[in-house]
Write a protein that holds these residues in place. Sequence first.
Motif, PDB file in Angstrom:
ATOM      1  N   HIS A   1       0.764  -1.226   0.000  1.00  0.00           N
ATOM      2  CA  HIS A   1       0.108  -0.042   0.015  1.00  0.00           C
ATOM      3  C   HIS A   1       0.767   1.236   0.085  1.00  0.00           C
ATOM      4  N   LYS A   2       1.761   1.356   0.775  1.00  0.00           N
ATOM      5  CA  LYS A   2       2.543   2.453   1.078  1.00  0.00           C
ATOM      6  C   LYS A   2       3.426   2.806  -0.117  1.00  0.00           C
ATOM      7  N   GLU A   3       3.921   1.741  -0.591  1.00  0.00           N
ATOM      8  CA  GLU A   3       4.804   1.929  -1.916  1.00  0.00           C
ATOM      9  C   GLU A   3       4.201   2.190  -3.099  1.00  0.00           C
ATOM     10  N   ALA A   4       2.654   1.910  -3.227  1.00  0.00           N
ATOM     11  CA  ALA A   4       2.005   2.309  -4.185  1.00  0.00           C
ATOM     12  C   ALA A   4       1.643   3.824  -4.200  1.00  0.00           C
ATOM     13  N   VAL A   5       1.233   3.819  -3.293  1.00  0.00           N
ATOM     14  CA  VAL A   5       0.718   5.587  -2.797  1.00  0.00           C
ATOM     15  C   VAL A   5       2.057   6.647  -3.304  1.00  0.00           C
ATOM     16  N   MET A   6       3.179   6.082  -2.925  1.00  0.00           N
ATOM     17  CA  MET A   6       4.318   6.996  -3.053  1.00  0.00           C
ATOM     18  C   MET A   6       4.639   6.681  -4.693  1.00  0.00           C
TER      19      MET A   6
ATOM     20  N   ARG B   1       4.793  10.048  -7.170  1.00  0.00           N
ATOM     21  CA  ARG B   1       5.914  10.253  -8.035  1.00  0.00           C
ATOM     22  C   ARG B   1       5.353  10.556  -9.436  1.00  0.00           C
ATOM     23  N   HIS B   2       4.527   9.859 -10.065  1.00  0.00           N
ATOM     24  CA  HIS B   2       4.023   9.695 -11.284  1.00  0.00           C
ATOM     25  C   HIS B   2       3.230  11.371 -11.483  1.00  0.00           C
ATOM     26  N   LEU B   3       2.397  11.575 -10.403  1.00  0.00           N
ATOM     27  CA  LEU B   3       1.744  12.935 -10.718  1.00  0.00           C
ATOM     28  C   LEU B   3       2.681  14.153 -10.803  1.00  0.00           C
ATOM     29  N   VAL B   4       3.881  14.263  -9.891  1.00  0.00           N
ATOM     30  CA  VAL B   4       5.039  15.067  -9.971  1.00  0.00           C
ATOM     31  C   VAL B   4       5.558  14.992 -11.245  1.00  0.00           C
ATOM     32  N   GLU B   5       6.084  14.257 -11.748  1.00  0.00           N
ATOM     33  CA  GLU B   5       6.609  13.858 -12.876  1.00  0.00           C
ATOM     34  C   GLU B   5       5.865  14.654 -14.052  1.00  0.00           C
ATOM     35  N   ALA B   6       4.495  14.310 -14.392  1.00  0.00           N
ATOM     36  CA  ALA B   6       3.761  14.875 -15.195  1.00  0.00           C
ATOM     37  C   ALA B   6       3.649  16.290 -15.343  1.00  0.00           C
ATOM     38  N   ALA B   7       3.523  16.778 -13.916  1.00  0.00           N
ATOM     39  CA  ALA B   7       3.166  18.054 -13.673  1.00  0.00           C
ATOM     40  C   ALA B   7       4.325  18.784 -13.929  1.00  0.00           C
TER      41      ALA B   7
ATOM     42  N   GLY C   1       7.641  13.407   2.554  1.00  0.00           N
ATOM     43  CA  GLY C   1       7.105  12.734   3.880  1.00  0.00           C
ATOM     44  C   GLY C   1       5.835  12.210   3.550  1.00  0.00           C
ATOM     45  N   ARG C   2       4.860  11.843   4.359  1.00  0.00           N
ATOM     46  CA  ARG C   2       3.701  11.294   4.050  1.00  0.00           C
ATOM     47  C   ARG C   2       2.862  11.888   3.105  1.00  0.00           C
TER      48      ARG C   2
ATOM     49  N   CYS D   1      -4.712  12.144 -18.861  1.00  0.00           N
ATOM     50  CA  CYS D   1      -6.237  11.622 -18.218  1.00  0.00           C
ATOM     51  C   CYS D   1      -6.169  10.194 -17.541  1.00  0.00           C
ATOM     52  N   GLY D   2      -5.677   9.339 -17.946  1.00  0.00           N
ATOM     53  CA  GLY D   2      -5.450   8.126 -17.354  1.00  0.00           C
ATOM     54  C   GLY D   2      -4.718   8.188 -15.967  1.00  0.00           C
ATOM     55  N   LEU D   3      -3.768   8.735 -15.929  1.00  0.00           N
ATOM     56  CA  LEU D   3      -2.892   8.982 -14.630  1.00  0.00           C
ATOM     57  C   LEU D   3      -3.649   9.665 -13.678  1.00  0.00           C
ATOM     58  N   LEU D   4      -4.527  10.859 -14.184  1.00  0.00           N
ATOM     59  CA  LEU D   4      -5.236  11.610 -13.248  1.00  0.00           C
ATOM     60  C   LEU D   4      -6.420  10.755 -12.778  1.00  0.00           C
ATOM     61  N   GLN D   5      -6.824   9.870 -13.277  1.00  0.00           N
ATOM     62  CA  GLN D   5      -8.031   8.997 -12.962  1.00  0.00           C
ATOM     63  C   GLN D   5      -7.555   7.984 -11.871  1.00  0.00           C
ATOM     64  N   LEU D   6      -6.372   7.615 -11.938  1.00  0.00           N
ATOM     65  CA  LEU D   6      -5.799   6.760 -10.946  1.00  0.00           C
ATOM     66  C   LEU D   6      -5.316   7.542  -9.713  1.00  0.00           C
ATOM     67  N   GLY D   7      -4.884   8.691  -9.883  1.00  0.00           N
ATOM     68  CA  GLY D   7      -4.155   9.629  -8.802  1.00  0.00           C
ATOM     69  C   GLY D   7      -5.664   9.942  -7.972  1.00  0.00           C
ATOM     70  N   LEU D   8      -6.789  10.228  -8.625  1.00  0.00           N
ATOM     71  CA  LEU D   8      -8.097  10.615  -7.846  1.00  0.00           C
ATOM     72  C   LEU D   8      -8.809   9.417  -7.204  1.00  0.00           C
TER      73      LEU D   8
END
Length: 690
Positions: A344-349, A353-359, A371-372, A396-403
């Motif tokens: 769980h923790k690794e997946a959330v991180m 990471r993917h959202l930061v890289e995309a932005a 941090g957390r 759009c795909g990344l944003l759906q997984l992020g949300l």
Amino acid sequence: MLTSESFALFPLQVWEKVKSKVKKAVVFMDDRCAEALHWSGGAASFLEAGARNVKQFSSFEACSENEPKAVFVVSTLLKGRTVDIIRDIVSVSHFQYCVVFTAVPHSVHLFANHVTAEMEGSPVFAQFEEKLCEWMGNMNYTAEVMHAPVVFAPISPQLILTPAFGSMFPLLSSDLEKINAKRPEKKKCAGLNEVDMHSLPVELQIQVKSLVSAVNSMFEATGTREESFAVGPMSRILAGELANHSQAKTRRKTAPNKASIIFVDRTMDLTGAVGHHGDNLVEKILTVLKPLPGHVTDVQVDMLELTSLKRTPHSENTVAPGCLAQTTPSTVRPLWEAMLTSKHKEAVMEVRRHLVEAASQEKLPIKMSMGRVTPEQLCSYVKLFRRSWEALESHCGLLQLGLATAQTLRHPSLARWDACLAFERLLLQALGDSDFPAVLRQLLPLMKPRGGEDSLSSRSRLGEDECGPDELILLLTYLYSLADEAHHGDAEEEEELEKLEQELMGTLTLVITQETELSPLVQKLTGCCNAEELTTERAHVAVEEMFRTLRGLGSTRDHLKQLRSVYTASDGVHQATYCPFLRQILEEVFNPDRHECPDIEHMSGGLTDLLKTGFSMFMKVSRPRPGDNPLLFLFLVGGVTPSELRLVKETVATHRPGTQVLVLSTRLLRPTDIPELLFATRRLEPDIGL
């Protein structure tokens, strides 16, 4: 060399056959096929192939005069309700050209029509073509009927599901009673292990034959020569049917790629499926978010935060929901696979990471924070993409997984996940020290109507961490699946257990009837859609029936000789632990120092195998073992959990790095799916369109 990714491409190849017929056509598709397509390109791929529209397979649908071509895609037999719906649609439309694809092969249609002799061509399909022309009103119009195994959904390169068989579940002791009730006294089965294909109801035989035919089609397309193995009564039937499938025997003579397939009954380990110990993000997403309508696997992701709309009681249906299936953007697939098979923790991180890289890639003004990971933080990253339509469309795909991740992390019912996990750990420790009634009695204090006067705190009164009917049913299933691990006493203990069960039934009935809103599980369990129509009598009948099934769960591994337990008791130094059945199987398969496991039964596919088995009684003849081949399929009959996918990945990496393992299953499980399959689904009378 053949890899697991090659098999994940097979569903896409099957859909190409269907897409070759959809140009200028209106497509009608049932829910099961629609879910398979959802993970193989979606309806958009049909529109790109030239389809005019994709509609629900329903008698309430029709087409206008300027739509002369229709394509029907169904997962069922061309009999009964399926035929009625096709006739209804065709009769009120103006078609001149109809194409019907069915996922059920012609050989199974013959079986369903009680034809046992070999027949040339496809007479059942030919007859249906004539009916279509009659319904269209002109025998000179064109009609085509054909088979396409559109039953596979490639969730990831390591996981393929079969939504069309999502209701298939291994046999239980209560099913044995129903089977024996229709058999003569001298031919009654003493146990589930004696049940063969011919003992099953015809409807279930059709499902088994259809599933085996679909697996055979995949092996044929990939040139695979498999050895079949089984663990559990239902798996034994499936593996035996595959081993003796007439087309499979021909294929195995020339197929170049060797593989092993192990069918495993879900009932061998129900503890892992209903427990909350799976430290997996996708498992929690599937549990707390609403299912996508008509789907077994995917969920609805609220996309309102990508708009400027204000959230109101009526805004929920303003924007179409997002989902987890992201088949087009290849950049999202590694993230989805990480979410499926990581902690769980690794997946959330990884999501962050993917959202930061995309932005950063889109040059959006992102504020980095370490941090957390919090849901608010993820939402703030997602909202940045509202500034640029191009950026929003690209990611759009990344944003759906992020949300989906953010909405799960802040969901109020997630607190109940942790509460259940804590109580499961307590029950696990108590099992080794007490008799079963004493452990079961620990559930009584939890069985109180939510929000009642006896609630422990104001927070509990809000229902955030308080056990409701769903959680109580899950804990009961968890405990009864481990019943054989507890100390067993004498007749007095049996009498005590009976009295305790009566008390539990009464208390659980009270809890269910005092719910103001019924959960989907309780609705299916009781057959009531809302609290107003639920009576005490109906609730009590449903609970009694549930306890009858629960009593048989602890004995599902009794026929096994070696892998009889999924529990390790405390030794004074280490705590009691749950030992996943799947890990035990993989360790038996991949550990070269272990002898052949008698519980992993090899299913003979011909005379050669039978001779080997016979000769092995008096001379040294090596029989096939699952670990002999470079590719291994694990077919979980009744569903697999996301945390078990991680378990498979880790166990293979530890014991046999580099080995290709592909998991096949009927569905991806959330904990509440198991009670639904056990108590609410009529397993011996599956819905096959008859």
